[in-house]
Structures are given as structure tokens and as C-alpha cells.
Enzyme design. Structure first.
Site, short mmCIF file in Angstrom:
data_model
loop_
_atom_site.label_atom_id
_atom_site.label_comp_id
_atom_site.label_asym_id
_atom_site.label_seq_id
_atom_site.Cartn_x
_atom_site.Cartn_y
_atom_site.Cartn_z
N ASN A 11 0.86 -1.19 0.00
CA ASN A 11 0.00 0.00 0.00
C ASN A 11 0.89 1.23 0.00
OD1 ASN A 11 -1.79 2.07 0.51
ND2 ASN A 11 -2.21 1.47 2.63
N TRP A 12 0.98 1.88 -1.15
CA TRP A 12 1.89 3.01 -1.28
C TRP A 12 1.33 4.31 -0.71
CZ3 TRP A 12 4.31 2.48 -6.88
CH2 TRP A 12 5.10 1.33 -6.91
N LYS A 13 0.07 4.31 -0.32
CA LYS A 13 -0.55 5.53 0.21
C LYS A 13 -0.30 6.69 -0.77
CE LYS A 13 -0.09 3.52 4.73
NZ LYS A 13 -0.09 3.69 6.17
N HIS A 97 -9.55 1.43 4.46
CA HIS A 97 -8.31 1.60 5.23
C HIS A 97 -8.56 2.56 6.40
CE1 HIS A 97 -4.24 2.85 6.26
NE2 HIS A 97 -3.85 1.70 5.74
N GLU A 99 -6.97 4.98 7.49
CA GLU A 99 -6.77 6.41 7.16
C GLU A 99 -7.99 6.98 6.45
OE1 GLU A 99 -2.99 5.82 5.25
OE2 GLU A 99 -2.14 5.29 7.20
N GLU A 169 -5.64 -4.68 10.42
CA GLU A 169 -4.61 -3.68 10.69
C GLU A 169 -4.94 -2.93 11.97
OE1 GLU A 169 -2.48 -2.54 6.75
OE2 GLU A 169 -4.12 -1.16 7.08
N GLY A 175 2.31 2.56 10.70
CA GLY A 175 3.26 3.65 10.55
C GLY A 175 3.94 4.07 11.85
N SER A 215 3.18 -1.84 10.32
CA SER A 215 4.63 -1.90 10.57
C SER A 215 5.24 -3.26 10.24
CB SER A 215 4.96 -1.48 12.01
OG SER A 215 4.59 -0.13 12.21
N GLY A 236 2.80 -0.94 4.28
CA GLY A 236 2.86 0.47 3.89
C GLY A 236 4.31 0.88 3.64
N GLY A 237 4.90 1.53 4.63
CA GLY A 237 6.24 2.12 4.50
C GLY A 237 7.29 1.20 3.87
P1 PGA Z 1 2.74 0.56 7.59
O1 PGA Z 1 1.28 0.75 6.93
O2 PGA Z 1 3.28 -0.75 7.07
O3 PGA Z 1 3.54 1.74 7.14
O4 PGA Z 1 2.54 0.51 9.07
C1 PGA Z 1 0.42 -0.34 6.75
C2 PGA Z 1 -0.89 0.16 6.14
O5 PGA Z 1 -1.36 1.24 6.50
O6 PGA Z 1 -1.48 -0.52 5.27
#
Ligand code: PGA
Length: 251
Positions: A11-13, A97, A99, A169, A175, A215, A236-237
Site C-alpha cells: 500500500n503506497w498511500k 483503510h 486512514e 490492521e 506507521g 509496521s 505500507g512504509g
Molecule cells: P505501515 O502501513 O506498514 O507503514 O505501518 C500499513 C498500512 O497502513 O497498510
């Protein structure tokens, strides 16, 4: 080991331009070309989908979007439909998600509508659920997961639900560098699988893929993936850099 094929999803956001997307895939594709133990997909921002689909062509990397609207087309300024995503070459879409729930007013009711639309247009929905820190500390993790499942997924028909991928999640782990322990994640996954069994039956529950997200890094993916009920990761990251995501995929 179950016979569920894991999915490793990046997930590149809101990161990367089209040129950066192409450069990522050129570096990443050879690193996962021999990977057969799991499905692999990246979820770039909308404006990069064409570049991603072109660069991933002929590879084993799927492309997905991070959201969709439930109409097919119409006067909905700023929105993109499942029909358009499918036509653009996407095979997946992330829905609900945390967010989106936190900053953009996503609710279980809209998660349901988006999930139905994704299925209607042949996309595999990756539907996110997860508790906030105060829910976990207040002992409400299972209650929150149950509420998100009941509102966002349980109303689907069995036929619709068959294509759904769930991503657990915990919001406090996204994050933050704080991963749920493999045991914590395993408990939540088991609870969610139990909800699937209650609603859609044991056979479907045994077939449904439940990813962990929050994470995930090259150095913790192995212990997470060792848990019976964890069928992949939503990253994500650590999915933004080809070598890092490849070492997660090939854990
Ligand atoms: P993260 O994000 O790996 O940076 O914690 C995961 C996500 O939000 O899908």
C-alpha cells in the site's frame, strides 16, 4: 499450513510519481520473478495506475487502487469507479483503510457499498478492519472487529464474499513501528475467521485470506507469517523500496 495462497500487498498511500512508479517496478519485478508461493500486488496512487499496469505487464505483479466509488459513472467530482479501475488494468482495490475511516469519513456502511461495487466490477477487494489503541486498551478489540465485520462484510451474499480478502490492521501499529506481536495478530485473525465461519460457513472461513498490516518489515514478516491464520501482509512504509518489499515477499 493451510492451502490458502498468501497475498503480499504494498500500500503506497500518497507516495510516488508515475516515473517513480515505473522505476520501482523495473527494479522490483526481477526480484520477485521466481516467486510462486504467494500473490504479489502494489497499490499506487490513482495517477500512477497506468504507469504501474504498463510496467507490471508480463510479470507476476498485480496492480490495485486504494479506494473506489460505488457508482459506475456520473456526476461525482473527484471519484473513480470500479468500472474504470478494471478498465485501467487493476485487479485489486483496498477498501476501508483506517486512514480513510479516520480522515475521510469512511464508515462500515460505505465500506459495504464499495466492496459490493468492487466485486461487481471483477476487482478483488482488500477490506481493512482494525481497532484503535483506546479500543485495545479498553478490552474492546473483538467488539470493534465484530462491528466492522457485521456492518461492512456480513451483508454480502456468500457468492460475493467468496472473493473478499480481509486485512487486519490494528490502527496503533500503522506507521508507528509498533507491530502487534505475532500472538496478538494471531488472536485477532482467529477471531475474524470465526466471524466468517459463523456467517458464511466453515468451508468459506478456511478459504478466506486474512492479511496482517501495521509496521510489517523484512525482519518481522517471518514470525508473523508463521502464524496459522495469517495469510499475507498489507505493507505500507516498507513497500516503497524494491529491495525491502521483495525481501518481505520472499520472507
Ligand atoms: P505501515 O502501513 O506498514 O507503514 O505501518 C500499513 C498500512 O497502513 O497498510
Amino acid at each position: 499450513m493451510s492451502n490458502r495462497k498468501p497475498l503480499m500487498a504494498g500500500n503506497w498511500k500518497m507516495f510516488k510519481t508515475p516515473a517513480e512508479t515505473q522505476a520501482f517496478l523495473e527494479a522490483f519485478a526481477p526480484l520477485v520473478a521466481a516467486t510462486t508461493h504467494c500473490d504479489v500486488a502494489v497499490f499506487p496512487p490513482l495517477v500512477n495506475l497506468a504507469a504501474a499496469v504498463a510496467a507490471a505487464q508480463g510479470s507476476n505483479i498485480g496492480v490495485g487502487a486504494q479506494n473506489l466509488y460505488w457508482g459506475k459513472e456520473g456526476a461525482f467530482t473527484g471519484e473513480v469507479s470500479g468500472h474504470m479501475l478494471q478498465a485501467a488494468g487493476c485487479s485489486y482495490v483496498i477498501i476501508g483503510h483506517s486512514e480513510r475511516r479516520q480522515y475521510f469519513g469512511e464508515t462500515d456502511a460505505t465500506v459495504l457499498r464499495r466492496t459490493q461495487a468492487a466485486i461487481e466490477y471483477g476487482l478483488i477487494p482488500v477490506v481493512c478492519v482494525g481497532e484503535k489503541l483506546e479500543d485495545r486498551e479498553g478490552g474492546r478489540t473483538d467488539a470493534v472487529l465484530a462491528e466492522q465485520f457485521d456492518g461492512g462484510l456480513a451483508p454480502l451474499t456468500a457468492e460475493q464474499f467468496a472473493t473478499v480478502v480481509i486485512a487486519y490492521e490494528p490502527v496503533w501499529a500503522i506507521g508507528t513501528g509498533k507491530t502487534a506481536t505475532p500472538e496478538m495478530a494471531a488472536d485477532a485473525h482467529k477471531f475474524i475467521r470465526g466471524k466468517v465461519a459463523e456467517k458464511f460457513g466453515a468451508e468459506q472461513a478456511a478459504a478466506t485470506r486474512i492479511l496482517y498490516g501495521g509496521s510489517v518489515k523484512p525482519d518481522n514478516v517471518k514470525s508473523l507469517m508463521a502464524q496459522e491464520d495469517i495469510d499475507g501482509a498489507l505493507v505500507g512504509g516498507a513497500s516503497l523500496e524494491p529491495k525491502s518489499f521483495a525481501s518481505i515477499v520472499n520472507f
